[in-house]
Design a protein around this motif. Structure first.
Motif, PDB file in Angstrom:
ATOM      1  N   ASP A 243      36.706  25.520  36.110  1.00  0.00           N
ATOM      2  CA  ASP A 243      36.860  24.129  35.700  1.00  0.00           C
ATOM      3  C   ASP A 243      35.464  23.554  35.478  1.00  0.00           C
ATOM      4  OD1 ASP A 243      37.954  21.642  35.160  1.00  0.00           O
ATOM      5  OD2 ASP A 243      38.063  21.060  37.275  1.00  0.00           O
ATOM      6  N   THR A 244      35.284  22.797  34.409  1.00  0.00           N
ATOM      7  CA  THR A 244      33.959  22.282  34.056  1.00  0.00           C
ATOM      8  C   THR A 244      34.006  20.769  33.866  1.00  0.00           C
ATOM      9  OG1 THR A 244      34.353  22.621  31.690  1.00  0.00           O
ATOM     10  CG2 THR A 244      33.324  24.435  32.900  1.00  0.00           C
ATOM     11  N   PRO A 245      32.875  20.083  34.078  1.00  0.00           N
ATOM     12  CA  PRO A 245      32.830  18.641  33.808  1.00  0.00           C
ATOM     13  C   PRO A 245      33.111  18.364  32.330  1.00  0.00           C
ATOM     14  CG  PRO A 245      30.911  19.339  35.074  1.00  0.00           C
ATOM     15  CD  PRO A 245      31.604  20.586  34.618  1.00  0.00           C
ATOM     16  N   GLY A 246      33.673  17.197  32.057  1.00  0.00           N
ATOM     17  CA  GLY A 246      33.957  16.835  30.674  1.00  0.00           C
ATOM     18  C   GLY A 246      32.692  16.730  29.841  1.00  0.00           C
ATOM     19  N   ILE A 247      32.805  17.102  28.576  1.00  0.00           N
ATOM     20  CA  ILE A 247      31.664  17.085  27.663  1.00  0.00           C
ATOM     21  C   ILE A 247      31.860  15.968  26.650  1.00  0.00           C
ATOM     22  CG2 ILE A 247      30.379  18.396  25.934  1.00  0.00           C
ATOM     23  CD1 ILE A 247      31.375  20.938  27.251  1.00  0.00           C
ATOM     24  N   ARG A 248      30.890  15.071  26.555  1.00  0.00           N
ATOM     25  CA  ARG A 248      30.959  14.004  25.539  1.00  0.00           C
ATOM     26  C   ARG A 248      30.500  14.521  24.183  1.00  0.00           C
ATOM     27  NH1 ARG A 248      30.856   8.432  27.837  1.00  0.00           N
ATOM     28  NH2 ARG A 248      32.595   8.570  29.277  1.00  0.00           N
ATOM     29  N   GLU A 249      29.445  15.341  24.185  1.00  0.00           N
ATOM     30  CA  GLU A 249      28.916  15.872  22.937  1.00  0.00           C
ATOM     31  C   GLU A 249      28.529  17.319  23.144  1.00  0.00           C
ATOM     32  OE1 GLU A 249      26.006  14.940  25.559  1.00  0.00           O
ATOM     33  OE2 GLU A 249      26.857  13.221  24.503  1.00  0.00           O
ATOM     34  N   LEU A 250      28.424  18.056  22.050  1.00  0.00           N
ATOM     35  CA  LEU A 250      28.151  19.488  22.160  1.00  0.00           C
ATOM     36  C   LEU A 250      27.148  19.896  21.095  1.00  0.00           C
ATOM     37  CD1 LEU A 250      28.927  22.170  23.577  1.00  0.00           C
ATOM     38  CD2 LEU A 250      30.730  22.436  21.886  1.00  0.00           C
ATOM     39  N   GLY A 251      25.883  19.954  21.481  1.00  0.00           N
ATOM     40  CA  GLY A 251      24.851  20.409  20.559  1.00  0.00           C
ATOM     41  C   GLY A 251      24.765  21.923  20.555  1.00  0.00           C
ATOM     42  N   ILE A 252      24.469  22.495  19.398  1.00  0.00           N
ATOM     43  CA  ILE A 252      24.386  23.947  19.248  1.00  0.00           C
ATOM     44  C   ILE A 252      23.003  24.431  19.676  1.00  0.00           C
ATOM     45  CG2 ILE A 252      24.508  25.843  17.585  1.00  0.00           C
ATOM     46  CD1 ILE A 252      27.197  24.532  18.149  1.00  0.00           C
ATOM     47  N   VAL A 253      22.971  25.554  20.375  1.00  0.00           N
ATOM     48  CA  VAL A 253      21.721  26.084  20.929  1.00  0.00           C
ATOM     49  C   VAL A 253      21.448  27.490  20.396  1.00  0.00           C
ATOM     50  CG1 VAL A 253      20.475  26.648  23.057  1.00  0.00           C
ATOM     51  CG2 VAL A 253      22.146  24.789  23.053  1.00  0.00           C
ATOM     52  N   ASP A 254      20.200  27.729  20.013  1.00  0.00           N
ATOM     53  CA  ASP A 254      19.701  29.079  19.713  1.00  0.00           C
ATOM     54  C   ASP A 254      20.489  29.825  18.628  1.00  0.00           C
ATOM     55  OD1 ASP A 254      17.732  28.717  21.564  1.00  0.00           O
ATOM     56  OD2 ASP A 254      18.782  29.745  23.180  1.00  0.00           O
ATOM     57  N   ILE A 255      20.941  29.118  17.611  1.00  0.00           N
ATOM     58  CA  ILE A 255      21.572  29.777  16.467  1.00  0.00           C
ATOM     59  C   ILE A 255      20.718  29.482  15.241  1.00  0.00           C
ATOM     60  CG2 ILE A 255      23.588  29.839  14.948  1.00  0.00           C
ATOM     61  CD1 ILE A 255      25.333  29.239  17.343  1.00  0.00           C
ATOM     62  N   GLU A 256      20.193  30.540  14.634  1.00  0.00           N
ATOM     63  CA  GLU A 256      19.354  30.376  13.449  1.00  0.00           C
ATOM     64  C   GLU A 256      20.205  29.935  12.257  1.00  0.00           C
ATOM     65  OE1 GLU A 256      16.136  30.609  13.490  1.00  0.00           O
ATOM     66  OE2 GLU A 256      16.043  31.260  15.586  1.00  0.00           O
ATOM     67  N   LYS A 257      19.623  29.102  11.396  1.00  0.00           N
ATOM     68  CA  LYS A 257      20.371  28.578  10.257  1.00  0.00           C
ATOM     69  C   LYS A 257      20.929  29.690   9.374  1.00  0.00           C
ATOM     70  CE  LYS A 257      18.334  23.983   9.818  1.00  0.00           C
ATOM     71  NZ  LYS A 257      17.688  23.017   8.902  1.00  0.00           N
ATOM     72  N   GLN A 258      20.133  30.746   9.176  1.00  0.00           N
ATOM     73  CA  GLN A 258      20.578  31.813   8.289  1.00  0.00           C
ATOM     74  C   GLN A 258      21.704  32.642   8.909  1.00  0.00           C
ATOM     75  OE1 GLN A 258      17.511  31.457   9.528  1.00  0.00           O
ATOM     76  NE2 GLN A 258      16.608  33.403  10.208  1.00  0.00           N
ATOM     77  N   GLU A 259      21.933  32.470  10.218  1.00  0.00           N
ATOM     78  CA  GLU A 259      23.001  33.203  10.894  1.00  0.00           C
ATOM     79  C   GLU A 259      24.265  32.368  11.087  1.00  0.00           C
ATOM     80  OE1 GLU A 259      21.389  34.361  14.630  1.00  0.00           O
ATOM     81  OE2 GLU A 259      20.175  35.990  13.811  1.00  0.00           O
ATOM     82  N   LEU A 260      24.174  31.069  10.832  1.00  0.00           N
ATOM     83  CA  LEU A 260      25.265  30.154  11.189  1.00  0.00           C
ATOM     84  C   LEU A 260      26.611  30.554  10.572  1.00  0.00           C
ATOM     85  CD1 LEU A 260      26.289  27.581  12.547  1.00  0.00           C
ATOM     86  CD2 LEU A 260      25.450  26.289  10.559  1.00  0.00           C
ATOM     87  N   SER A 261      26.602  30.930   9.298  1.00  0.00           N
ATOM     88  CA  SER A 261      27.875  31.263   8.634  1.00  0.00           C
ATOM     89  C   SER A 261      28.564  32.471   9.261  1.00  0.00           C
ATOM     90  CB  SER A 261      27.646  31.506   7.140  1.00  0.00           C
ATOM     91  OG  SER A 261      26.722  32.562   6.941  1.00  0.00           O
ATOM     92  N   HIS A 262      27.804  33.322   9.974  1.00  0.00           N
ATOM     93  CA  HIS A 262      28.392  34.483  10.643  1.00  0.00           C
ATOM     94  C   HIS A 262      29.399  34.050  11.693  1.00  0.00           C
ATOM     95  CE1 HIS A 262      24.806  37.360   9.685  1.00  0.00           C
ATOM     96  NE2 HIS A 262      24.929  36.413   8.773  1.00  0.00           N
ATOM     97  N   PHE A 263      29.258  32.822  12.209  1.00  0.00           N
ATOM     98  CA  PHE A 263      30.085  32.370  13.322  1.00  0.00           C
ATOM     99  C   PHE A 263      31.244  31.490  12.867  1.00  0.00           C
ATOM    100  CE2 PHE A 263      25.650  32.847  15.009  1.00  0.00           C
ATOM    101  CZ  PHE A 263      25.861  34.140  15.481  1.00  0.00           C
TER     102      PHE A 263
END
Length: 317
Positions: A243-263
């Protein structure tokens, strides 16, 4: 790699089951729970986060003589983890959970609403770290006929690209048995906005835990935090739930722009067909991804999320 409960130096191996920020509860391989702190300037190699140790981590710790506490001295390599970045000025990063078999995102369409952008950011994070994700649409008991139509649209977006979606009501118990089956024999992280009913859902699954639940804040339509730290629970039918605390926002970490579409699975399936090998899928000629969006093969909301993350925009969080 196999470890004995104690190694030659007298250190014990254990599983982190609770994190309060400064102290960690660790379940030792002797079956006892220990309150542990981190030794000195303990840092995770290559990862700078507010919490160098997370729930789900396997650690080695030393019990302090004549004290009821212990000191974590070593962290075993993680097979995966979910990490988030705050979108406020601090830009701090935090590991939500580690060594997971799957992750549930609890989604509500109102009270509070979960945006498509938030869902997509969570799914990109799970894709990046190889963690199967499941969408749990909660508060089915509150849905009007119009709400049910919107729910069907949401589910269609994600089921089409391979994400399992389930409708539940933690309040009435609808489809709770289905969720229990999904949890069996797995380590599962449960995440979502504050107020989406994570604690109520867990109480419906394991009533004996009696987790605190909160009301929705009238002025903001956002949930009040009732879970203030991450905690792992043993399930009576085998498996573990974080169980985790509620998240208001979710910023992306350590993903290179050229790799983003892979996900984005629907983009990953097509991107090798683009005219240019280094296509960013933004304004390049011969981009198969952009063509698929225009033709409705890729959902426009998913493409909007791709652009938002690519350009480091936080408005869809």
């Amino acid at each position: 790699m196999c470890y004995d409960t104690f190694n030659a130096t007298g250190s014990m191996r254990g599983l982190v089951t609770k994190s309060t920020g400064s102290w960690y509860q660790v379940l030792g391989e002797d079956g006892k729970r220990y309150d542990c702190r981190i030794k000195g300037k303990f840092r995770t190699k290559g990862i700078k986060t507010t919490n160098p140790v997370a729930v789900g981590d396997w650690v080695h710790f030393d019990v302090e003589p004549d004290l009821e506490s212990a000191v974590i001295r070593e962290l075993e390599p993680r097979r995966n983890y979910i990490i988030r970045k705050s979108v406020n000025l601090s830009k701090q990063t935090q590991i939500i959970g580690a060594n997971l078999d799957q992750a549930f995102l609890v989604v509500t369409l109102a009270s509070p609403p979960t945006s498509l952008g938030f869902i997509d950011r969570f799914l990109v994070t799970t894709e990046a770290y190889g963690i199967p994700a499941v969408l749990i649409f909660n508060k089915l008991d509150l849905f009007s006929d119009e709400g049910l139509e919107i729910l069907a649209d949401y589910k269609a977006i994600y089921e089409r690209i391979g994400y399992p979606c389930y409708e539940v009501s933690a309040l009435t118990g609808k489809n709770i048995d289905v969720v229990k089956e999904l949890l069996q024999d797995k380590i599962t992280l449960v995440s979502g906005h504050s107020g989406v009913g994570k604690s109520t859902l867990i109480n419906a699954i394991v009533p004996e835990y009696g987790l605190k639940t909160g009301e929705i804040s009238d002025w903001s339509d956002k949930g009040k935090h009732t879970t203030t730290f991450a905690e792992m629970f043993d399930l009576p039918f085998e498996g573990k739930l974080i169980d985790t605390p509620g998240i208001r926002e979710l910023g992306i970490v350590d993903i290179e722009k050229q790799e983003l579409s892979h996900f984005f699975p629907e983009m990953r399936a097509l991107m090798n067909q683009c005219r240019f090998n280094n296509c960013r899928h933004i304004n390049e000629p011969g981009c198969v991804i952009m063509q698929a969006v225009e033709e409705g093969e890729i959902e426009s909301s998913r493409y909007d999320s791709y652009l938002s993350i690519y350009h480091n925009e936080d408005s869809r969080a």
